[in-house]
Scaffold this motif. Structure first.
Motif, PDB file in Angstrom:
ATOM      1  N   GLU A 108       9.401   3.495 -11.297  1.00 49.75           N
ATOM      2  CA  GLU A 108       9.262   2.320 -12.158  1.00 49.75           C
ATOM      3  C   GLU A 108       9.842   1.071 -11.479  1.00 49.75           C
ATOM      4  N   ALA A 109      10.942   1.266 -10.729  1.00 48.71           N
ATOM      5  CA  ALA A 109      11.524   0.133 -10.009  1.00 48.71           C
ATOM      6  C   ALA A 109      10.555  -0.394  -8.939  1.00 48.71           C
ATOM      7  N   LEU A 110       9.869   0.524  -8.263  1.00 48.60           N
ATOM      8  CA  LEU A 110       8.889   0.106  -7.260  1.00 48.60           C
ATOM      9  C   LEU A 110       7.723  -0.645  -7.910  1.00 48.60           C
ATOM     10  N   ASP A 143      11.510  19.118  -6.307  1.00 42.81           N
ATOM     11  CA  ASP A 143      12.757  18.375  -6.138  1.00 42.81           C
ATOM     12  C   ASP A 143      12.478  16.990  -5.561  1.00 42.81           C
ATOM     13  N   GLY A 144      13.328  16.036  -5.891  1.00 42.72           N
ATOM     14  CA  GLY A 144      13.236  14.695  -5.320  1.00 42.72           C
ATOM     15  C   GLY A 144      12.476  13.705  -6.175  1.00 42.72           C
ATOM     16  N   ALA A 145      11.769  14.175  -7.207  1.00 40.26           N
ATOM     17  CA  ALA A 145      11.048  13.246  -8.072  1.00 40.26           C
ATOM     18  C   ALA A 145      12.035  12.343  -8.804  1.00 40.26           C
ATOM     19  N   ASP A 146      11.757  11.055  -8.823  1.00 40.63           N
ATOM     20  CA  ASP A 146      12.666  10.094  -9.442  1.00 40.63           C
ATOM     21  C   ASP A 146      11.822   9.034 -10.145  1.00 40.63           C
ATOM     22  N   LEU A 147      11.612   9.213 -11.431  1.00 40.06           N
ATOM     23  CA  LEU A 147      10.749   8.292 -12.177  1.00 40.06           C
ATOM     24  C   LEU A 147      11.367   6.904 -12.291  1.00 40.06           C
ATOM     25  N   ALA A 148      12.696   6.826 -12.296  1.00 37.81           N
ATOM     26  CA  ALA A 148      13.333   5.511 -12.315  1.00 37.81           C
ATOM     27  C   ALA A 148      13.017   4.758 -11.031  1.00 37.81           C
ATOM     28  N   ARG A 149      13.005   5.476  -9.914  1.00 32.94           N
ATOM     29  CA  ARG A 149      12.639   4.860  -8.632  1.00 32.94           C
ATOM     30  C   ARG A 149      11.181   4.392  -8.662  1.00 32.94           C
ATOM     31  N   ARG A 202       0.824  -1.208   0.000  1.00 35.77           N
ATOM     32  CA  ARG A 202       0.000   0.000   0.000  1.00 35.77           C
ATOM     33  C   ARG A 202       0.867   1.271   0.000  1.00 35.77           C
ATOM     34  N   THR A 203       1.913   1.291   0.814  1.00 36.28           N
ATOM     35  CA  THR A 203       2.777   2.466   0.869  1.00 36.28           C
ATOM     36  C   THR A 203       3.529   2.660  -0.442  1.00 36.28           C
ATOM     37  N   SER A 204       3.952   1.552  -1.077  1.00 33.36           N
ATOM     38  CA  SER A 204       4.648   1.678  -2.366  1.00 33.36           C
ATOM     39  C   SER A 204       3.710   2.248  -3.436  1.00 33.36           C
ATOM     40  N   LEU A 249       3.024  -3.461  -9.578  1.00 32.25           N
ATOM     41  CA  LEU A 249       2.038  -2.402  -9.744  1.00 32.25           C
ATOM     42  C   LEU A 249       1.942  -2.005 -11.208  1.00 32.25           C
ATOM     43  N   ASP A 250       0.785  -1.527 -11.614  1.00 28.91           N
ATOM     44  CA  ASP A 250       0.600  -1.054 -12.980  1.00 28.91           C
ATOM     45  C   ASP A 250       1.140   0.375 -13.075  1.00 28.91           C
ATOM     46  N   PRO A 251       2.236   0.616 -13.797  1.00 25.30           N
ATOM     47  CA  PRO A 251       2.812   1.963 -13.842  1.00 25.30           C
ATOM     48  C   PRO A 251       1.879   2.992 -14.468  1.00 25.30           C
TER      49      PRO A 251
END
Length: 842
Positions: free
Chosen positions: A781-783, A773-779, A755-757, A789-791
């Motif tokens: 997608e990895a999650l 700041d801090g947005a990380d789309l690679a992170r 749920r948190t992910s 999860l459906d991206p």
């Protein structure tokens, strides 16, 4: 003969001789290898005729399902079973299912032994074999879940029923054959959801119960032949003077005066035992322990015991009763005590620790535990203190074939043996409790005059039988079921929702289920049902958890009456079970009853009342979300009132910065968010998180819960940041996931992690859209890959949150709450409908 012919003849003879010698040599070598292989198998405990095939199947087999004695007279029965189970087009269990058979017959015929013999004989035909306790849906699902764990199939955190069904799907996709044995199935409805499909899975059931669907192939279990009965008796009694040919219908005493017990005696013996394997084994064990006793002497005693068989609806043959009763009569005091307790529990998985666990609770001064353990007699306390005495008592039961060892550190009782012992303890004579049986601690022992005993004109033997089978009476109920419940309660973990306690809960729950069939109205049974229901709730066995909570409430009312503080907790627990199942009206009604009890009682514990008030607020809150118009408004107002009352009590009792207050604030925040009151909701969650930060360790999952709650509400409200502190949703959710992943490192699919992910991945896309700041789309997608999860879904939700943030920043527009969104949807649906039709006029 010409010289050349002579030469050819000589060569031919020589070759033939050499070929014969070589064939004989090969035969001897093969036989030596075969004998050596058989000897190895015998060393492993497998009978010589049942040697495994070279491919070394089964690769997977449930522990403890081997044979512990030679089996007689079941060769053809096993062959018939094999034929049935391989005729897949004929013996479909359900449409699309194949390879199923039911072995039916009355108790004592050896149905379970036949199933075990089938496994021993045909084990090499199966890649995997698993034994399932099918007497209840719970035990069946748990045993299948154990198979899932063995094969690494399914989510380890899902309920046993889900894991059971996952492993069935897995087996159905395997090319290699499997055998599932459902032992002691009682009803088709108990097992129909757990039957596999596909030709590669054979299903063998044993059952005493009646009609199975026509698609099952039934095979009746029958009594042994006289020949096989005597062979079994010879084995169990260990009488060397009893010759193998004793089954023949003749008397050899005149021709062979030195054979001791004559064949006619053996024939008469097995006939008196109805040729039933259980009765023969029991009698043989008794004769083995008393070498001086003759067959005729045993038969006379058997006939006497049968006369004392309890009247009424009993499901065991006379011969089984007599044989079991004779064995019970010869037990040591300790072994007899164990039998009187074990007979109320599940017949499977009995172990000495059930008894010795009592010793850990003997010195407890807590008044609640004193009441729970009150039924335990002094004799059982004394036995529990001495593990060696417990082991000796178990050995005595095994020597008399009353207990069998399962090779997996557990023992089991035959169900008929249990029924005989229970009938002796609950017969009419039980009303005469004798002084030699110590009563419950803290309770006055009942004397013989406390309830009607045998009349004076009864025979001496009948009075002796009555006294021998008597047990003390507790609260006018059969005392030994109350003792059994108290003994199991002593070992059942108090914190049954803690993961480290799950294995012992799993092992004890079948015993709780057995006691549930006729539960004593005692504090021990209350405790067991409550703790088991908590464990079952955590395991998401929701229907069973509900039934346990219902029975716990019923027993409490019977024992304590309606106006009692303990009942408030029972109503609250039952409310939670209904809530879990989505039965919100019943959940709210039972929660309201707990609050009523708090209002009725003058000195009700205020801390308890605060819990009941908050629970009623929670159930009313959720119920309001299913209602409309006036009903919803009234229920919402009730929820707000209960939350406020609970919060006020918690603040006064525990202080503003307490865990209880933090929980109350979290509940209020959820109510306000539902109504679209985001500012109030965020203030409450911020205060709750601040309290948890001060009172909890850095890695506590409750702290992660506070972080996740505030982070997710910031996203939904469009705020992104906490006013004042500036903390951001992305950072709060990242902190929460780190704590959860560390706390539940071995549980990758734990609901809190997943749920948190979900929130965190959407937060990354939201922050990317907002230029934070801090947005990380690679992170992100990895999650999505890590948590399946459906991206696209997570990205779309993140963009929706970003749009809410823009609306709030630029125009000060707050997003709607779910209640307002639902109202708008309902209004749109109404507007799309046609209006009422106009009546035609003349």
């Amino acid at each position: 003969m010409e010289p050349l012919e002579i030469v050819f003849s000589f060569v031919a003879i020589s070759l033939a001789a050499w070929g014969g010698w070589w064939g004989w040599r090969s035969y001897r070598l093969d036989k030596q290898e075969s004998d050596a292989r058989i000897e190895r198998e015998l060393d492993d405990g497998l009978p010589a005729p049942l040697v495994a095939e070279p491919k070394n199947w089964p690769k997977i087999i449930k522990p403890g399902i081997g044979l512990d004695r030679n089996v007689f007279g079941r060769e053809k029965d096993a062959e018939r079973l094999r034929e049935t189970l391989t005729q897949t087009s004929v013996v479909a269990v359900t449409p699309g299912t194949s390879g199923g058979a039911v072995v039916k017959g009355r108790g004592g015929l050896g149905k379970t032994t036949l199933a075990r013999y089938y496994i021993a004989k045909y084990r090499a035909k199966y890649h995997g074999i698993w034994w399932l306790r099918a007497q209840t849906t719970q035990t069946l699902a748990q045993d299948l879940a154990d198979l899932a764990a063995t094969l690494g199939v399914g989510d380890a955190e899902s309920p046993p029923e889900q894991r059971a069904k996952a492993v069935l799907v897995h087996l159905q996709t395997q090319a290699d054959p499997w055998l599932l044995v459902c032992d002691n199935a009682e009803r088709f409805s108990d097992i129909e959801d757990f039957l596999p499909e596909g030709e590669s899975v054979h299903v063998l059931l044993t059952s005493r119960e009646g009609d199975w669907p026509k698609l099952f192939t039934e095979q009746a279990a029958v009594a042994l032949s006289p020949k096989d009965s005597v062979a079994l008796l010879r084995q169990e009694s260990e009488r060397p003077e009893l010759p193998p040919e004793a089954y023949e219908e003749r008397d050899d005493r005149e021709q062979n005066p030195n054979i001791g017990n004559a064949p006619a005696d053996a024939n008469a013996m097995v006939k008196a035992l109805d040729f039933l394997p259980l009765a023969i084994v029991m009698a043989g064990s008794s004769l083995r322990r008393t070498p001086s006793e003759s067959f005729d002497g045993y038969r006379e005693k058997l006939a006497e015991r049968i006369k004392d068989k309890p009247k009424g609806d009993v499901r065991y043959p006379d011969s089984v009763f007599g044989a079991v009763k004779l064995s019970l009569d010869k037990l040591s005091d300790d072994a007899a005590l164990l039998m009187k307790v074990f007979c109320w529990l599940s017949p499977d998985d009995l172990w000495p620790g059930l008894v010795t666990a009592l010793a850990d609770k003997e010195s407890i001064e807590n008044e609640v535990w004193k009441e729970i353990l009150a039924p335990i007699p002094d004799a059982l306390w004394a036995l529990a203190r001495d593990a060696s005495r417990v082991d000796q008592a178990v050995a005595d039961l095994r020597d008399r074939s009353l207990l069998d060892y399962d090779e997996d550190d557990s023992w089991h009782l035959h169900r008929l043996t249990q029924e005989v012992q229970r009938s002796l303890l609950t017969d009419v004579y039980m009303g005469s409790a004798v002084a030699s049986v110590p009563g419950p601690r803290g309770q006055a022992e009942r004397g013989p005059g406390s309830s009607p005993g045998p009349s004076q004109d009864e025979t001496k033997s009948r009075r002796e039988f009555a006294e021998a089978s008597a047990a003390f009476v507790f609260d006018d109920q059969p005392g030994w079921s109350a003792v059994a419940a108290a003994m199991v309660a002593a070992g059942y973990p108090f914190d049954s929702d803690f993961r480290e306690n799950w294995p012992i809960c799993t092992r004890l729950n079948p015993h709780v289920a057995a006691l549930m069939r006729d539960p004593p109205a005692t504090a021990a049974m209350d405790y067991l049902l409550n703790q088991a229901s908590i464990y079952l709730d955590v395991q998401r066995q929701d229907d069973l958890a509900l039934s346990y909570s219902q029975k716990a409430l019923e027993l409490k009312i019977a024992r304590l009456g309606e106006a009692n503080e303990i009942l408030g907790t029972a109503y609250t627990n039952l409310s939670g079970r209904y809530w879990r199942l989505g039965r919100l009206k019943e959940a709210e009604r039972h929660a309201a009853r707990a609050v009523e009890i708090a209002e009725i009682l003058e000195n009700c514990d205020e801390a308890q009342s605060a819990i009941w008030l908050s629970n009623h607020g929670l159930t009313a809150d959720d119920l309001s979300r299913t209602l409309e118009d006036t009903a919803r408004e009234e229920t919402l107002a009730l929820a707000q009132q209960r939350y406020d009352q609970g919060l006020e009590l918690d603040q006064r009792l525990h202080g503003r910065e307490s865990a209880e207050v933090a929980t109350s604030l979290t509940n209020l925040a959820d109510l306000w968010a539902w109504q679209g009151l985001w500012t109030k909701a965020l203030e409450a969650l911020g205060e709750a998180l601040s309290t948890r930060r001060k009172g909890l360790e850095a890695g506590d999952p409750l702290l992660a819960q506070g972080l996740s709650n505030l982070g997710s509400f910031l996203l939904q409200s469009g705020r992104v940041r906490v006013e004042g502190s500036g903390e951001r949703a992305l950072d709060l959710l990242e902190q929460a996931l780190v704590i959860y992943e560390d706390a539940f490192a071995d549980l990758p699919r734990h609901p809190d992690r997943v749920r948190t992910s979900e929130w965190l991945t959407s937060a990354h896309w939201s922050f990317e859209a907002l230029g934070e700041d801090g947005a990380d789309l690679a992170r992100a997608e990895a999650l999505c890959r890590a948590y399946d999860l459906d991206p696209n879904d997570r990205k779309q939700l993140g963009l929706d949150f970003a749009a809410r943030a823009v609306a709030w920043r630029e125009r000060g527009e707050e997003p709607l709450g779910d209640m307002q969104i639902l109202d708008a949807q309902r209004a749109a649906e109404v507007s799309q409908k046609d209006g009422p039709g106009a009546d035609s006029t003349a």
